[in-house]
Design an enzyme around this catalytic site. Structure first.
Site, PDB file in Angstrom:
ATOM      1  N   ASP A   1      38.163  36.456  46.332  1.00 39.09           N
ATOM      2  CA  ASP A   1      37.776  35.253  45.596  1.00 39.09           C
ATOM      3  C   ASP A   1      36.262  35.094  45.694  1.00 39.09           C
ATOM      4  OD1 ASP A   1      37.868  32.924  44.180  1.00 39.09           O
ATOM      5  OD2 ASP A   1      38.812  31.722  45.755  1.00 39.09           O
TER       6      ASP A   1
ATOM      7  N   ASP B   1      36.946  35.653  38.510  1.00 38.49           N
ATOM      8  CA  ASP B   1      36.376  35.702  39.860  1.00 38.49           C
ATOM      9  C   ASP B   1      37.411  35.851  40.967  1.00 38.49           C
ATOM     10  OD1 ASP B   1      37.471  33.206  39.505  1.00 38.49           O
ATOM     11  OD2 ASP B   1      35.902  32.143  40.592  1.00 38.49           O
ATOM     12  N   GLU B   2      38.610  36.254  40.618  1.00 38.09           N
ATOM     13  CA  GLU B   2      39.688  36.242  41.613  1.00 38.09           C
ATOM     14  C   GLU B   2      40.710  37.321  41.273  1.00 38.09           C
ATOM     15  OE1 GLU B   2      42.764  32.832  43.338  1.00 38.09           O
ATOM     16  OE2 GLU B   2      41.595  32.452  41.529  1.00 38.09           O
TER      17      GLU B   2
END
Length: 354
Positions: A10, A105-106
């Site tokens: 993350d 983003d993860e």
């Protein structure tokens, strides 16, 4: 059965981190990415300095400015965020193809069969964090655990810029003390209902039978029972239909001119050829492309239909791409667009059955 090794990555305040990287004057000051207050905009994300004032994602920009009058709000640059996400995923693919993106983003990574670092998921996570920091100049947090549920919780445990590992023998004790609000799928309504039943943490949940939980919560009761015991069999589901294959490298010292860039091409092409060989029979190679990121983080990508995939073709593409900036280069990448042969085969099977 092989014990699964799942990593959840993350990025830390991703959009804001990219903005601070590209505009260093913004670093250390309250910053948010979102719409303007005048146009009833909403905050997409903010850095930790802004969070200290109570600014949060999904908050109106107007309210955020009331909480933090010195807050700088910048417009989102989705192209920049998508490009950074692609670079991160290129790093991921050096360790495994079992990648499940949750957002830009993860992502979850299944490294159960990875051979890197003698199969150590912890060392793989450490290396990913190091490479993202060195290449993109942003930080990511990572969680390592035997399943997705726990890996996601672990990645949040030492944010920002942290790594937390839950080994199989730690699962039972770790989960017992977890508040029910940490469980995947438990929102405010379910948490309130659990609270009325005297269930605050997973130890309380474990005191109830699976049947009792199903009676109270329907099929989700079975899921609650499993999570309270640290059980989550959901696989890491990757989109296996890749659009391209590429290899890129960020250099410790900027490459000063085109000649220095051309010297790096043979090594990149050798690595790319190895990756292509592993995909033989699954994809048909298409247009070659090159990516050049200059020392000031501006970048360009150039591809050409009908061009070959030999060293000479990549040299020509690189020369054209370099000419667009003519500045020292920090990152070089080369790749090939792909056509999925499996999808075409499935279409043929579909029509043959009709």
């Amino acid at each position: 059965m092989t014990q699964r090794k799942i990593i959840h990555i993350d990025c830390d305040c991703f959009y804001a981190a990219i903005e601070m990287r590209d505009e260093p004057d913004l670093a250390g000051k309250p910053l948010a990415v979102g719409g303007s207050a005048e146009r009833r905009g909403v905050i997409a994300t903010c850095n930790y300095e802004a969070r200290a004032y109570g600014v949060r994602s999904a908050m109106s920009s107007r309210h955020a400015l009331k909480l933090c009058p010195d807050l700088t709000i910048v417009k989102p640059r989705m192209d920049a965020y998508k490009e950074a996400s692609r670079e991160i995923h290129t790093i991921f693919r050096d360790y495994t193809d079992l990648i499940e993106p949750l957002s830009l983003d993860e992502a979850f990574l299944d490294v159960s069969e990875a051979g890197h670092f003698s199969g150590s998921a912890t060392r793989i996570a450490q290396d990913i964090r190091r490479r993202v920091s060195n290449q993109l100049h942003i930080t990511v947090s990572a969680g390592v655990a035997p399943n997705k549920f726990l890996a996601k919780i672990a990645s949040d445990w030492k944010k920002p810029n942290g790594l937390f590992v839950i080994t199989p023998d730690q699962v039972e004790e770790f989960v017992a003390s977890l508040p029910v609000t940490k469980l995947h799928g438990v929102g405010k309504v379910t948490a309130d209902k659990l609270g009325r039943l005297g269930i605050v943490d997973c130890a309380d949940l474990r005191s109830r039978s699976k049947l009792a939980l199903v009676r109270e919560f329907g099929s989700f009761g079975e899921r609650l029972w499993s999570l309270a015991h640290g059980i989550d069999d959901r696989p890491v589901q990757n989109d296996s239909r890749r659009q391209s294959v590429s290899v890129e490298n960020t250099y410790d010292t900027d490459l000063p001119d085109l000649a220095a860039c051309l010297e790096k091409l043979p090594d990149l092409l050798e690595t790319l050829s190895g990756r292509m060989a592993r995909m033989e029979g699954q994809y048909r190679p298409g247009k070659p492309f090159v990516k050049v990121k200059f020392h000031d983080f501006t970048q360009t990508t150039l591809e050409q239909s009908g061009a070959g995939r030999d060293l000479g073709s990549y040299e020509q593409l690189l020369a054209q791409a370099f000419a667009r900036g003519g500045k020292p280069v920090r990152l070089l990448g080369i790749g090939v667009r792909l056509h999925d042969l499996r999808a075409a085969h499935e279409q043929l099977e579909l029509f043959s059955r009709q």
